[in-house]
Scaffold this motif. Structure first.
Motif, PDB file in Angstrom:
ATOM      1  N   ALA A 164     -37.986   8.769 -23.215  1.00  0.00           N
ATOM      2  CA  ALA A 164     -36.616   8.842 -23.742  1.00  0.00           C
ATOM      3  C   ALA A 164     -36.561   9.775 -24.936  1.00  0.00           C
ATOM      4  O   ALA A 164     -37.573  10.014 -25.611  1.00  0.00           O
ATOM      5  N   LEU A 165     -35.366  10.285 -25.175  1.00  0.00           N
ATOM      6  CA  LEU A 165     -35.092  11.149 -26.318  1.00  0.00           C
ATOM      7  C   LEU A 165     -33.757  10.718 -26.910  1.00  0.00           C
ATOM      8  O   LEU A 165     -32.755  10.620 -26.199  1.00  0.00           O
ATOM      9  N   LEU A 166     -33.741  10.452 -28.220  1.00  0.00           N
ATOM     10  CA  LEU A 166     -32.513  10.038 -28.894  1.00  0.00           C
ATOM     11  C   LEU A 166     -32.381  10.837 -30.182  1.00  0.00           C
ATOM     12  O   LEU A 166     -33.269  10.796 -31.038  1.00  0.00           O
ATOM     13  N   ILE A 167     -31.267  11.571 -30.314  1.00  0.00           N
ATOM     14  CA  ILE A 167     -31.032  12.405 -31.487  1.00  0.00           C
ATOM     15  C   ILE A 167     -29.634  12.145 -32.032  1.00  0.00           C
ATOM     16  O   ILE A 167     -28.660  12.118 -31.274  1.00  0.00           O
ATOM     17  N   HIS A 168     -29.547  11.961 -33.344  1.00  0.00           N
ATOM     18  CA  HIS A 168     -28.263  11.859 -34.026  1.00  0.00           C
ATOM     19  C   HIS A 168     -28.140  13.011 -35.005  1.00  0.00           C
ATOM     20  O   HIS A 168     -29.081  13.291 -35.751  1.00  0.00           O
ATOM     21  N   GLY A 169     -26.981  13.655 -34.994  1.00  0.00           N
ATOM     22  CA  GLY A 169     -26.688  14.709 -35.946  1.00  0.00           C
ATOM     23  C   GLY A 169     -25.827  14.162 -37.068  1.00  0.00           C
ATOM     24  O   GLY A 169     -26.150  13.145 -37.671  1.00  0.00           O
ATOM     25  N   ALA A 170     -24.703  14.808 -37.319  1.00  0.00           N
ATOM     26  CA  ALA A 170     -23.849  14.423 -38.445  1.00  0.00           C
ATOM     27  C   ALA A 170     -22.896  13.276 -38.112  1.00  0.00           C
ATOM     28  O   ALA A 170     -22.313  12.678 -39.012  1.00  0.00           O
ATOM     29  N   ASP A 182     -37.830   5.117 -14.917  1.00  0.00           N
ATOM     30  CA  ASP A 182     -38.904   4.851 -13.952  1.00  0.00           C
ATOM     31  C   ASP A 182     -39.133   6.108 -13.124  1.00  0.00           C
ATOM     32  O   ASP A 182     -38.304   6.456 -12.286  1.00  0.00           O
ATOM     33  N   HIS A 183     -40.251   6.808 -13.379  1.00  0.00           N
ATOM     34  CA  HIS A 183     -40.486   8.086 -12.711  1.00  0.00           C
ATOM     35  C   HIS A 183     -41.983   8.378 -12.690  1.00  0.00           C
ATOM     36  O   HIS A 183     -42.713   7.993 -13.606  1.00  0.00           O
ATOM     37  N   ASP A 184     -42.438   9.059 -11.635  1.00  0.00           N
ATOM     38  CA  ASP A 184     -43.857   9.409 -11.538  1.00  0.00           C
ATOM     39  C   ASP A 184     -44.282  10.400 -12.614  1.00  0.00           C
ATOM     40  O   ASP A 184     -45.439  10.420 -13.032  1.00  0.00           O
ATOM     41  N   ASP A 185     -43.348  11.246 -13.041  1.00  0.00           N
ATOM     42  CA  ASP A 185     -43.635  12.226 -14.095  1.00  0.00           C
ATOM     43  C   ASP A 185     -42.467  12.219 -15.076  1.00  0.00           C
ATOM     44  O   ASP A 185     -41.625  13.110 -15.072  1.00  0.00           O
ATOM     45  N   PRO A 186     -42.400  11.193 -15.927  1.00  0.00           N
ATOM     46  CA  PRO A 186     -41.202  11.000 -16.754  1.00  0.00           C
ATOM     47  C   PRO A 186     -40.926  12.134 -17.736  1.00  0.00           C
ATOM     48  O   PRO A 186     -39.769  12.431 -18.021  1.00  0.00           O
ATOM     49  N   LEU A 187     -41.965  12.787 -18.255  1.00  0.00           N
ATOM     50  CA  LEU A 187     -41.706  13.857 -19.216  1.00  0.00           C
ATOM     51  C   LEU A 187     -41.161  15.102 -18.536  1.00  0.00           C
ATOM     52  O   LEU A 187     -40.307  15.796 -19.098  1.00  0.00           O
ATOM     53  N   ALA A 188     -41.622  15.380 -17.332  1.00  0.00           N
ATOM     54  CA  ALA A 188     -41.034  16.490 -16.577  1.00  0.00           C
ATOM     55  C   ALA A 188     -39.573  16.191 -16.257  1.00  0.00           C
ATOM     56  O   ALA A 188     -38.706  17.078 -16.330  1.00  0.00           O
ATOM     57  N   GLU A 189     -39.284  14.937 -15.921  1.00  0.00           N
ATOM     58  CA  GLU A 189     -37.906  14.551 -15.636  1.00  0.00           C
ATOM     59  C   GLU A 189     -37.053  14.586 -16.901  1.00  0.00           C
ATOM     60  O   GLU A 189     -35.880  14.986 -16.861  1.00  0.00           O
ATOM     61  N   LEU A 193     -33.658  16.777 -17.383  1.00  0.00           N
ATOM     62  CA  LEU A 193     -32.378  16.260 -17.871  1.00  0.00           C
ATOM     63  C   LEU A 193     -31.894  17.033 -19.094  1.00  0.00           C
ATOM     64  O   LEU A 193     -30.696  17.307 -19.225  1.00  0.00           O
ATOM     65  N   PHE A 194     -32.829  17.388 -19.970  1.00  0.00           N
ATOM     66  CA  PHE A 194     -32.443  18.192 -21.124  1.00  0.00           C
ATOM     67  C   PHE A 194     -31.871  19.538 -20.674  1.00  0.00           C
ATOM     68  O   PHE A 194     -30.819  19.974 -21.168  1.00  0.00           O
ATOM     69  N   ASP A 195     -32.554  20.204 -19.746  1.00  0.00           N
ATOM     70  CA  ASP A 195     -32.058  21.488 -19.249  1.00  0.00           C
ATOM     71  C   ASP A 195     -30.678  21.335 -18.607  1.00  0.00           C
ATOM     72  O   ASP A 195     -29.800  22.190 -18.779  1.00  0.00           O
ATOM     73  N   LYS A 196     -30.494  20.241 -17.882  1.00  0.00           N
ATOM     74  CA  LYS A 196     -29.190  19.985 -17.260  1.00  0.00           C
ATOM     75  C   LYS A 196     -28.116  19.759 -18.324  1.00  0.00           C
ATOM     76  O   LYS A 196     -26.966  20.192 -18.165  1.00  0.00           O
ATOM     77  N   SER A 197     -28.477  19.124 -19.439  1.00  0.00           N
ATOM     78  CA  SER A 197     -27.507  18.869 -20.504  1.00  0.00           C
ATOM     79  C   SER A 197     -27.002  20.150 -21.144  1.00  0.00           C
ATOM     80  O   SER A 197     -25.902  20.175 -21.712  1.00  0.00           O
ATOM     81  N   LEU A 198     -27.789  21.220 -21.051  1.00  0.00           N
ATOM     82  CA  LEU A 198     -27.390  22.496 -21.630  1.00  0.00           C
ATOM     83  C   LEU A 198     -26.257  23.158 -20.846  1.00  0.00           C
ATOM     84  O   LEU A 198     -25.536  24.002 -21.392  1.00  0.00           O
ATOM     85  N   GLU A 199     -26.089  22.771 -19.599  1.00  0.00           N
ATOM     86  CA  GLU A 199     -25.093  23.441 -18.754  1.00  0.00           C
ATOM     87  C   GLU A 199     -23.669  23.156 -19.226  1.00  0.00           C
ATOM     88  O   GLU A 199     -22.871  24.076 -19.376  1.00  0.00           O
ATOM     89  N   ARG A 200     -23.354  21.882 -19.452  1.00  0.00           N
ATOM     90  CA  ARG A 200     -21.996  21.550 -19.889  1.00  0.00           C
ATOM     91  C   ARG A 200     -21.958  20.456 -20.951  1.00  0.00           C
ATOM     92  O   ARG A 200     -21.082  20.448 -21.804  1.00  0.00           O
TER      93      ARG A 200
END
Length: 238
Positions: A164-170, A182-189, A193-200
């Protein structure tokens, strides 16, 4: 049964990145509050630590004193691991005597790495080294890269399952909150997800109501223009 990094970005954002061979580590492990600090509670996790730690930090209690207050009131302290960073960048940690080896913590300027039931000390050492080497990266990417380095160094000795990744800004809401339960390679996943978040998603969040702009941007054409501007800026990067 987990390792994590808690950090304060030079811009003032707080974040936690965490990984484990345990289901949904992102539910109970990471806790962050804008302008206050970041906390990770792990090993035989005490989920009450998160909210209470942030409450103490918000009152101006120093990091080390906050940790002492938490574990002092907990009869199960020997089974807990906890580390946190406060608004001044001060770090404190507790590694319970009954936590399973390898267990330990490492701190640097503006961050702390801690883990238990790991393949060895090289896991947190690699995590810390990657975080320090990634100073030019965006905060979220820097945290993900740090965890990936720890994973490559052996990670959780039992294997992989969640991250998991959790970030708070201002603002009082998360700038970014990603979970792989739950994933076989959670960090790759997590990276996907991070790359997908950059789209919109990320440029959309920048349009939401904020302290300096209470209504946010509500005109859809302006939101789409911001998304397009964000995408163009990404493409222009070397």
């Amino acid at each position: 049964m987990t390792w994590s990094i808690v950090a304060r970005d030079r811009g003032g954002a707080f974040g936690v990145a965490i990984a484990s061979k345990f289901f949904a580590v992102g539910v109970l492990g990471p806790h962050v509050k804008s302008g206050v600090g970041a906390v990770a509670t792990q090993a035989l996790v005490n989920p009450l630590y998160g909210a209470r730690a942030l409450e103490l930090l918000a009152q101006g209690v120093a990091a080390a004193e906050a940790v002492s207050a938490l574990i002092g009131a907990d009869a199960g302290r020997d089974h807990r691991q906890l580390h946190l960073i406060d608004a001044q960048g001060r770090v404190a940690a507790h590694n319970g005597a009954a936590c399973i080896d390898w267990c330990g913590q490492l701190a640097g300027e503006g961050y702390s790495v801690a883990g238990n039931m790991l393949a060895g000390p090289q896991v947190i050492q690699a995590t810390a080294a990657a975080y320090e080497a990634g100073a030019e990266l965006a905060f979220a990417e820097r945290l993900i890269a740090a965890l990936a380095a720890g994973d490559a160094a052996g990670g959780d000795q039992r294997g992989k399952q969640s991250a998991a990744l959790l970030i708070h800004g201002a603002e009082d809401y998360p700038l970014l909150s990603l979970r792989v339960d739950d994933h076989d390679d959670p960090l790759a996943e997590l990276r996907r997800l991070f790359d997908k978040s950059l789209e919109r998603y990320q440029p959309f969040v920048a349009c939401l109501a904020a302290r300096t702009r209470p209504a946010g941007i509500t005109e859809r054409a302006l939101i789409e223009a911001e998304i397009a501007r964000f995408a163009a800026a990404r493409k222009a990067r070397p």
